[in-house]
Motif scaffolding. Structure first.
Motif, PDB file in Angstrom:
ATOM      1  N   LYS A   1       0.773  -1.408   0.031  1.00 55.86           N
ATOM      2  CA  LYS A   1      -0.458  -0.128  -0.013  1.00 55.86           C
ATOM      3  C   LYS A   1       0.526   1.414  -0.091  1.00 55.86           C
ATOM      4  N   GLY A   2       2.191   1.081   0.226  1.00 59.49           N
ATOM      5  CA  GLY A   2       2.942   2.714  -0.082  1.00 59.49           C
ATOM      6  C   GLY A   2       4.875   2.458   0.522  1.00 59.49           C
ATOM      7  N   THR A   3       4.975   2.930   0.379  1.00 56.52           N
ATOM      8  CA  THR A   3       6.735   3.699   0.753  1.00 56.52           C
ATOM      9  C   THR A   3       7.006   4.324   1.450  1.00 56.52           C
ATOM     10  N   VAL A   4       8.322   3.336   2.436  1.00 54.14           N
ATOM     11  CA  VAL A   4       8.499   4.853   3.170  1.00 54.14           C
ATOM     12  C   VAL A   4      10.144   4.642   3.219  1.00 54.14           C
ATOM     13  N   ILE A   5      11.078   5.716   3.164  1.00 56.82           N
ATOM     14  CA  ILE A   5      12.363   6.025   2.643  1.00 56.82           C
ATOM     15  C   ILE A   5      12.735   7.600   3.518  1.00 56.82           C
ATOM     16  N   GLY A   6      13.465   6.866   4.621  1.00 57.65           N
ATOM     17  CA  GLY A   6      13.538   7.605   5.699  1.00 57.65           C
ATOM     18  C   GLY A   6      12.217   8.010   6.270  1.00 57.65           C
ATOM     19  N   LEU A   7      12.105   9.391   6.548  1.00 57.21           N
ATOM     20  CA  LEU A   7      10.632  10.231   7.138  1.00 57.21           C
ATOM     21  C   LEU A   7      10.115  10.747   5.500  1.00 57.21           C
ATOM     22  N   ASP A   8      10.319   9.802   4.004  1.00 57.14           N
ATOM     23  CA  ASP A   8       9.205  10.374   3.791  1.00 57.14           C
ATOM     24  C   ASP A   8       8.770   8.955   3.032  1.00 57.14           C
ATOM     25  N   ILE A   9       6.655   9.456   2.786  1.00 56.22           N
ATOM     26  CA  ILE A   9       5.973   8.422   2.519  1.00 56.22           C
ATOM     27  C   ILE A   9       5.026   8.352   1.404  1.00 56.22           C
ATOM     28  N   GLY A  10       4.804   7.655   1.175  1.00 55.40           N
ATOM     29  CA  GLY A  10       3.388   7.973  -0.030  1.00 55.40           C
ATOM     30  C   GLY A  10       3.142   6.304  -0.298  1.00 55.40           C
ATOM     31  N   LEU A  11       1.761   6.802  -0.462  1.00 57.91           N
ATOM     32  CA  LEU A  11       0.738   6.087  -0.445  1.00 57.91           C
ATOM     33  C   LEU A  11       0.223   5.806  -1.447  1.00 57.91           C
ATOM     34  N   HIS A  12      -1.122   4.367  -1.451  1.00 59.00           N
ATOM     35  CA  HIS A  12      -1.676   4.405  -3.290  1.00 59.00           C
ATOM     36  C   HIS A  12      -2.387   4.817  -3.829  1.00 59.00           C
ATOM     37  N   ASP A  13      -3.182   5.595  -1.895  1.00 56.04           N
ATOM     38  CA  ASP A  13      -4.630   5.581  -1.917  1.00 56.04           C
ATOM     39  C   ASP A  13      -4.317   8.347  -2.488  1.00 56.04           C
ATOM     40  N   ASP A  14      -2.758   8.593  -2.350  1.00 51.91           N
ATOM     41  CA  ASP A  14      -2.327   9.717  -2.248  1.00 51.91           C
ATOM     42  C   ASP A  14      -1.442  10.024  -3.519  1.00 51.91           C
ATOM     43  N   PRO A  15      -1.523  10.939  -4.463  1.00 53.44           N
ATOM     44  CA  PRO A  15      -0.401  11.442  -4.899  1.00 53.44           C
ATOM     45  C   PRO A  15       0.507  11.835  -4.870  1.00 53.44           C
ATOM     46  N   GLU A  16       0.064  12.468  -3.854  1.00 52.76           N
ATOM     47  CA  GLU A  16       1.919  13.298  -3.489  1.00 52.76           C
ATOM     48  C   GLU A  16       2.577  12.267  -1.868  1.00 52.76           C
ATOM     49  N   HIS A  17       4.123  12.672  -1.868  1.00 49.88           N
ATOM     50  CA  HIS A  17       4.615  12.476  -0.643  1.00 49.88           C
ATOM     51  C   HIS A  17       4.262  13.396   0.408  1.00 49.88           C
ATOM     52  N   ARG A  18       4.846  12.528   1.886  1.00 44.24           N
ATOM     53  CA  ARG A  18       4.752  13.627   2.337  1.00 44.24           C
ATOM     54  C   ARG A  18       6.113  13.476   3.537  1.00 44.24           C
ATOM     55  N   THR A  19       5.496  14.009   4.505  1.00 47.53           N
ATOM     56  CA  THR A  19       6.699  13.641   5.624  1.00 47.53           C
ATOM     57  C   THR A  19       5.965  12.642   6.784  1.00 47.53           C
ATOM     58  N   LEU A  20       6.374  12.301   7.501  1.00 47.56           N
ATOM     59  CA  LEU A  20       6.401  11.473   8.721  1.00 47.56           C
ATOM     60  C   LEU A  20       6.273  12.419   9.960  1.00 47.56           C
ATOM     61  N   PRO A  21       5.697  12.143  10.632  1.00 45.99           N
ATOM     62  CA  PRO A  21       5.385  12.971  11.870  1.00 45.99           C
ATOM     63  C   PRO A  21       7.004  12.805  13.249  1.00 45.99           C
ATOM     64  N   THR A  22       7.160  13.293  13.716  1.00 45.70           N
ATOM     65  CA  THR A  22       8.021  12.455  14.305  1.00 45.70           C
ATOM     66  C   THR A  22       8.209  13.118  16.553  1.00 45.70           C
ATOM     67  N   ARG A  23       8.119  11.820  16.757  1.00 42.44           N
ATOM     68  CA  ARG A  23       7.632  12.908  18.725  1.00 42.44           C
ATOM     69  C   ARG A  23       8.544  14.362  18.920  1.00 42.44           C
ATOM     70  N   PRO A  24       8.464  15.599  19.431  1.00 41.81           N
ATOM     71  CA  PRO A  24       8.194  16.757  19.324  1.00 41.81           C
ATOM     72  C   PRO A  24       9.911  16.354  20.613  1.00 41.81           C
ATOM     73  N   ALA A  25      10.228  17.418  20.530  1.00 39.11           N
ATOM     74  CA  ALA A  25      11.301  17.705  21.097  1.00 39.11           C
ATOM     75  C   ALA A  25      10.667  18.004  22.870  1.00 39.11           C
ATOM     76  N   PRO A  26      11.241  17.596  24.155  1.00 41.34           N
ATOM     77  CA  PRO A  26      10.740  18.078  25.029  1.00 41.34           C
ATOM     78  C   PRO A  26      10.511  19.802  25.542  1.00 41.34           C
ATOM     79  N   ALA A  27       9.519  20.378  25.965  1.00 47.21           N
ATOM     80  CA  ALA A  27       9.840  21.908  26.112  1.00 47.21           C
ATOM     81  C   ALA A  27      10.128  22.498  26.832  1.00 47.21           C
ATOM     82  N   SER A  28      10.861  21.069  27.690  1.00 51.27           N
ATOM     83  CA  SER A  28      11.770  22.576  29.303  1.00 51.27           C
ATOM     84  C   SER A  28      12.860  21.197  29.608  1.00 51.27           C
TER      85      SER A  28
END
Length: 340
Positions: free
Chosen positions: A252-279
């Motif tokens: 259904k899709g391909t992930v290379i690094g933080l780039d993901i492309g899915l079969h039902d989405d013509p655009e590639h997007r960047t995978l979300p990552t966990r945010p750094a602690p605020a303090s």
């Protein structure tokens, strides 16, 4: 959650766990350290306020205020330190490789089952943002059925060998130690209930060191997925993006690094990552990847959960390396042992 006591054996990579003491609210705190380097012990007791330090790890294991032991010693010493910690009634976080022989794997698995201790293999890749993000996509089923995974660890290991000469003098087997990709394949594909079955290996020696530094493993999994692992420790100043990499190709899709492309989405997007602690203090290097392991260990102990990767996962990883050596020696595809 009751705060647990942690004892660290080996303050090489293990020194990263000292950062736990910078967070008063941490569910686990370093209460004892053991190392042969007195300067590292002095830093632990001074800068990180660790109350007990020793050059004899057996003294650490005898302490009642130590609930969990982190084993971060050279590979060949795990066969001594891990059983001693388990037999002392401690839970264990062990850096990879868990062991370097199948016989030691069997012994560790037997001791964990006998004692009921929690045991986790500390593979620092697991909490890298791009790896965690890719695994989340696999676990959620968005990639679909996995067809192929390519992953690898490409590093210039020269300066590390200078800082830690035991890697050459012992000598170290980089297929066991530097097989970060091996950890990723079972972990990512395990969600598909696949385990590595057959592999072929190739190597290229580096004349600078009396050890083999380049490995290519080709794997076929039980349900048909294929995998390729490149471990290259003799690379000369490789670019950062190739240093630790993973590519996942699914139905259904391909992930290379933080780039993901899915079969039902013509655009590639960047995978979300966990945010750094605020303090809080800024944590760099392997410490930022180690601390989540100890936080998770505290959760597994409190909830009686099963660590991941656990002792059997670690043993299966060693079995891949053992099979690779046999493949290289015989030129044949080798069936990988999965049952422990």
């Amino acid at each position: 959650m009751e705060q647990l006591g942690l004892g660290i054996i080996g303050l090489g990579v293990g020194k990263g766990a000292l950062a736990l003491n910078l967070y008063p609210e941490s569910p686990i705190r370093v209460r004892a350290v053991a190392d042969l380097d007195s300067s590292l012990l002095e830093r632990a007791t001074g800068e990180f306020e660790v109350p007990f330090a020793t050059t004899d790890y057996l003294e650490l294991l005898q302490r009642a205020d130590v609930d969990v032991v982190g084993v971060f010693t050279p590979d060949h010493l795990h066969a001594e330190h891990v059983p001693a910690a388990l037999e002392a009634g401690k839970h264990v976080v062990c850096t990879k490789p868990m062991a370097t022989t199948i016989e030691d794997c069997d012994r560790f698995v037997g001791l964990v089952r006998k004692t009921g201790a929690k045991f986790v293999v500390a593979q620092t890749w697991r909490f890298l943002p791009k790896i965690a993000a890719a695994k989340a996509e696999v676990d959620a089923g968005r990639i679909g059925r996995i067809n192929f995974i390519e992953t690898g660890y490409v590093h210039d290991i020269r300066s590390i060998c200078v800082r830690t000469p035991w890697r050459v003098s012992v000598p170290q087997d980089f297929l066991y130690r530097r097989r970060r990709a091996r950890h990723r394949l079972p972990s990512l594909v395990r969600g598909q209930r696949d385990r590595g079955k057959r592999l072929r290996g190739e190597l290229k020696g580096d004349s600078r060191y009396p050890i083999q530094d380049t490995w290519i493993l080709n794997l076929k999994f039980e349900r048909g997925a294929l995998g390729r692992v490149l471990v290259m420790c003799g690379s000369i100043n490789p670019p950062h993006e190739i240093h630790q990499h993973v590519q996942i190709f699914g139905s259904k899709g391909t992930v290379i690094g933080l780039d993901i492309g899915l079969h039902d989405d013509p655009e590639h997007r960047t995978l979300p990552t966990r945010p750094a602690p605020a303090s809080g203090p800024v944590i760099e290097g392997h410490a930022s990847e180690l601390l989540p392991y100890f936080h998770k260990m505290a959760e597994w102990i409190a909830d009686d959960g099963e660590p991941e990767p656990n002792v059997v996962d670690g043993a299966r990883g060693i079995a891949v390396a053992v099979a690779a050596h046999e493949s290289l020696a015989t030129g044949r595809s080798i069936e990988v042992r999965n049952e422990f």
